[in-house]
Design a protein around this motif. Sequence first.
Motif, PDB file in Angstrom:
ATOM      1  N   LEU A 269       0.865  -1.179   0.000  1.00 23.01           N
ATOM      2  CA  LEU A 269       0.000   0.000   0.000  1.00 23.01           C
ATOM      3  C   LEU A 269       0.904   1.232   0.000  1.00 23.01           C
ATOM      4  N   ARG A 270       0.583   2.185  -0.877  1.00 23.99           N
ATOM      5  CA  ARG A 270       1.386   3.419  -0.885  1.00 23.99           C
ATOM      6  C   ARG A 270       0.641   4.490  -0.098  1.00 23.99           C
ATOM      7  N   LEU A 271       1.346   5.061   0.880  1.00 27.49           N
ATOM      8  CA  LEU A 271       0.770   6.132   1.699  1.00 27.49           C
ATOM      9  C   LEU A 271       1.520   7.420   1.403  1.00 27.49           C
ATOM     10  N   THR A 272       0.771   8.476   1.140  1.00 28.38           N
ATOM     11  CA  THR A 272       1.440   9.749   0.880  1.00 28.38           C
ATOM     12  C   THR A 272       1.330  10.640   2.109  1.00 28.38           C
ATOM     13  N   PHE A 273       2.275  11.513   2.240  1.00 30.99           N
ATOM     14  CA  PHE A 273       2.260  12.525   3.302  1.00 30.99           C
ATOM     15  C   PHE A 273       3.052  13.712   2.767  1.00 30.99           C
ATOM     16  N   PRO A 274       3.034  14.850   3.458  1.00 30.00           N
ATOM     17  CA  PRO A 274       3.652  16.037   2.862  1.00 30.00           C
ATOM     18  C   PRO A 274       5.111  15.848   2.417  1.00 30.00           C
ATOM     19  N   GLY A 275       5.861  14.933   3.071  1.00 31.78           N
ATOM     20  CA  GLY A 275       7.265  14.764   2.707  1.00 31.78           C
ATOM     21  C   GLY A 275       7.503  13.775   1.583  1.00 31.78           C
ATOM     22  N   GLY A 276       6.490  13.125   1.052  1.00 33.20           N
ATOM     23  CA  GLY A 276       6.683  12.124   0.007  1.00 33.20           C
ATOM     24  C   GLY A 276       5.707  10.988   0.183  1.00 33.20           C
ATOM     25  N   SER A 277       6.212   9.755  -0.038  1.00 30.78           N
ATOM     26  CA  SER A 277       5.326   8.610   0.176  1.00 30.78           C
ATOM     27  C   SER A 277       6.141   7.404   0.605  1.00 30.78           C
ATOM     28  N   VAL A 278       5.467   6.448   1.244  1.00 29.81           N
ATOM     29  CA  VAL A 278       6.118   5.194   1.638  1.00 29.81           C
ATOM     30  C   VAL A 278       5.221   4.035   1.226  1.00 29.81           C
ATOM     31  N   HIS A 279       5.852   2.871   1.025  1.00 31.53           N
ATOM     32  CA  HIS A 279       5.103   1.646   0.769  1.00 31.53           C
ATOM     33  C   HIS A 279       5.095   0.812   2.040  1.00 31.53           C
ATOM     34  N   VAL A 280       3.949   0.254   2.372  1.00 34.04           N
ATOM     35  CA  VAL A 280       3.885  -0.655   3.517  1.00 34.04           C
ATOM     36  C   VAL A 280       3.173  -1.932   3.093  1.00 34.04           C
ATOM     37  N   ALA A 281       3.599  -3.044   3.706  1.00 35.49           N
ATOM     38  CA  ALA A 281       2.919  -4.313   3.455  1.00 35.49           C
ATOM     39  C   ALA A 281       1.567  -4.236   4.137  1.00 35.49           C
ATOM     40  N   HIS A 282       0.502  -4.341   3.354  1.00 32.08           N
ATOM     41  CA  HIS A 282      -0.824  -4.175   3.937  1.00 32.08           C
ATOM     42  C   HIS A 282      -1.868  -4.684   2.963  1.00 32.08           C
ATOM     43  N   ARG A 283      -3.092  -4.862   3.477  1.00 32.20           N
ATOM     44  CA  ARG A 283      -4.197  -5.206   2.590  1.00 32.20           C
ATOM     45  C   ARG A 283      -4.698  -3.912   1.937  1.00 32.20           C
ATOM     46  N   GLU A 284      -5.577  -4.083   0.963  1.00 34.63           N
ATOM     47  CA  GLU A 284      -6.100  -2.909   0.273  1.00 34.63           C
ATOM     48  C   GLU A 284      -7.049  -2.135   1.194  1.00 34.63           C
ATOM     49  N   VAL A 285      -6.949  -0.825   1.167  1.00 32.60           N
ATOM     50  CA  VAL A 285      -7.930   0.010   1.898  1.00 32.60           C
ATOM     51  C   VAL A 285      -8.391   1.085   0.912  1.00 32.60           C
ATOM     52  N   PRO A 286      -9.546   1.684   1.161  1.00 30.75           N
ATOM     53  CA  PRO A 286     -10.030   2.694   0.222  1.00 30.75           C
ATOM     54  C   PRO A 286      -9.038   3.851   0.072  1.00 30.75           C
ATOM     55  N   VAL A 287      -8.892   4.298  -1.158  1.00 32.29           N
ATOM     56  CA  VAL A 287      -8.015   5.448  -1.417  1.00 32.29           C
ATOM     57  C   VAL A 287      -8.553   6.641  -0.626  1.00 32.29           C
ATOM     58  N   GLY A 288      -7.646   7.374  -0.012  1.00 35.11           N
ATOM     59  CA  GLY A 288      -8.075   8.543   0.760  1.00 35.11           C
ATOM     60  C   GLY A 288      -8.132   8.270   2.256  1.00 35.11           C
ATOM     61  N   ARG A 289      -8.138   6.979   2.657  1.00 37.14           N
ATOM     62  CA  ARG A 289      -8.200   6.687   4.097  1.00 37.14           C
ATOM     63  C   ARG A 289      -6.928   7.169   4.791  1.00 37.14           C
ATOM     64  N   ARG A 290      -7.091   7.750   5.976  1.00 42.97           N
ATOM     65  CA  ARG A 290      -5.929   8.237   6.735  1.00 42.97           C
ATOM     66  C   ARG A 290      -5.413   7.103   7.629  1.00 42.97           C
ATOM     67  N   LEU A 291      -4.137   6.857   7.591  1.00 45.35           N
ATOM     68  CA  LEU A 291      -3.541   5.799   8.413  1.00 45.35           C
ATOM     69  C   LEU A 291      -2.256   6.329   9.046  1.00 45.35           C
ATOM     70  N   ARG A 292      -2.068   5.989  10.305  1.00 51.93           N
ATOM     71  CA  ARG A 292      -0.835   6.415  10.977  1.00 51.93           C
ATOM     72  C   ARG A 292       0.241   5.362  10.820  1.00 51.93           C
ATOM     73  N   PHE A 293       1.450   5.794  10.668  1.00 56.17           N
ATOM     74  CA  PHE A 293       2.546   4.830  10.701  1.00 56.17           C
ATOM     75  C   PHE A 293       3.707   5.405  11.499  1.00 56.17           C
ATOM     76  N   GLN A 294       4.549   4.494  11.959  1.00 57.86           N
ATOM     77  CA  GLN A 294       5.653   4.887  12.819  1.00 57.86           C
ATOM     78  C   GLN A 294       6.968   4.570  12.129  1.00 57.86           C
ATOM     79  N   VAL A 295       7.896   5.481  12.236  1.00 54.36           N
ATOM     80  CA  VAL A 295       9.232   5.236  11.701  1.00 54.36           C
ATOM     81  C   VAL A 295      10.208   5.439  12.857  1.00 54.36           C
ATOM     82  N   ARG A 296      10.851   4.352  13.262  1.00 50.78           N
ATOM     83  CA  ARG A 296      11.769   4.447  14.389  1.00 50.78           C
ATOM     84  C   ARG A 296      13.130   4.956  13.910  1.00 50.78           C
TER      85      ARG A 296
END
Length: 376
Positions: A269-296
């Motif tokens: 799943l590709r998630l965009t945010f103001p600094g760019g985008s990241v790919h995460v292993a995930h199931r499909e979710v509707p485009v536009g859904r907001r999801l939090r992720f953590q980067v250690r």
Amino acid sequence: MTVPFAPADSRLLGEVIRARFAIAYPGFALAADLTLPGRGVTALFGRSGSGKTTLLRAIAGLERHPGAYLAVNGEVWQDGDRFLPAHRRPLGYVFQEASLFPHLTVRRNLEFGQKRALAGVGAAARRADLEQTADLLGIAPLLDRLPDRLSGGERQRAAIARALLTRPRLLLMDEPLAALDFQRKAEILPYLERLHDELEIPVLYVSHSPDEVARLADHLVLLQDGQVAASGPLRDTLARLDLPTAFADDAGVVIEGTAAEFDAAYHLLRLTFPGGSVHVAHREVPVGRRLRFQVRARDVSLSLSAERDSSILNRLLATVTAVADADTDTSAHVLVRLDAGGTPLLARITRRSRDQLGLAPGKPVWVQIKAVALLA
Ligand SMILES: Nc1ncnc2c1ncn2[C@@H]1O[C@H](COP(=O)(O)OP(=O)(O)OP(=O)(O)O)[C@@H](O)[C@H]1O
């Protein structure tokens, strides 16, 4: 409904919580002067004994501390000689252990919560309110059970529903998951996330679990020995280098992304945010859904070129904003704060790498993210 003290000028108080307390117990003092958001979840975070519960109880009015000031979204609950007693404050309080009446079914427990708040409301409207809240917390099928026939997590969800049915203007939650085992915690967290998205009122959430804070909080208050070490938006506070949390092994940032596309061939799943985008292993979710992720910080490495021939999927261009050494001279690591299009990131790298790459504020670098943890 009880009308709390009207403020002198509610426009001046705005949609915020203003809380000023100075509390002294033998061997412990708490001083807090806070302006907190009037919506969303504020986490009160700190070690055992740092004063989290003391502050929450003072806000609830369970103890009266002279000289304090408290206003919640324009209503003054304490100021000088004015003191709205706890039972007249429109707030819900959820404790570590659900305090349901054992001889009443879940439904009767919830109705008890409604009694005070909905005195003038008809039976049909009350029932609708109760059922909607039970749905929100996933306890609709449990309404006719007695509390001792519920799991710990279900009991806690019923206690939260009961608190919400008092129609509070502030919800206080004191480590609501602390008494639950890992499995039950995992079961209840999605409901708390739903509350986070749907509640219009502010929530003060006491926790000493970094994971809960990362998933639920919008604003973070860090308490240390009765002092406020930091108070600010979660995103910015987690990225501060001057706080005791910065060099912890699990230090990192939380980013809110928007689902942009799903790659079904690779389950990414590709998630965009103001600094760019990241790919995460995930199931499909509707485009536009907001999801939090953590980067250690420990999962981020830096390079001066894009290194496209590596296995690392997530790569962003950022600028170094600060570099900090740990307090001890013997540490091999430094912490680098970066700005990726307005989103703060942290990287933990060796001092040697810092010197080899010549990292200093203002320097552009490629950020490689080895692991992205989705918080949902
Ligand atoms: N009524 C009281 N009288 C005297 N001391 C108190 C009282 N209430 C709390 N304290 C003391 O104040 C300090 C802070 O306690 P508090 O319960 O607020 O911490 P906390 O951060 O909530 O801790 P925990 O995470 O363990 O619940 C402790 O040293 C405690 O012993």
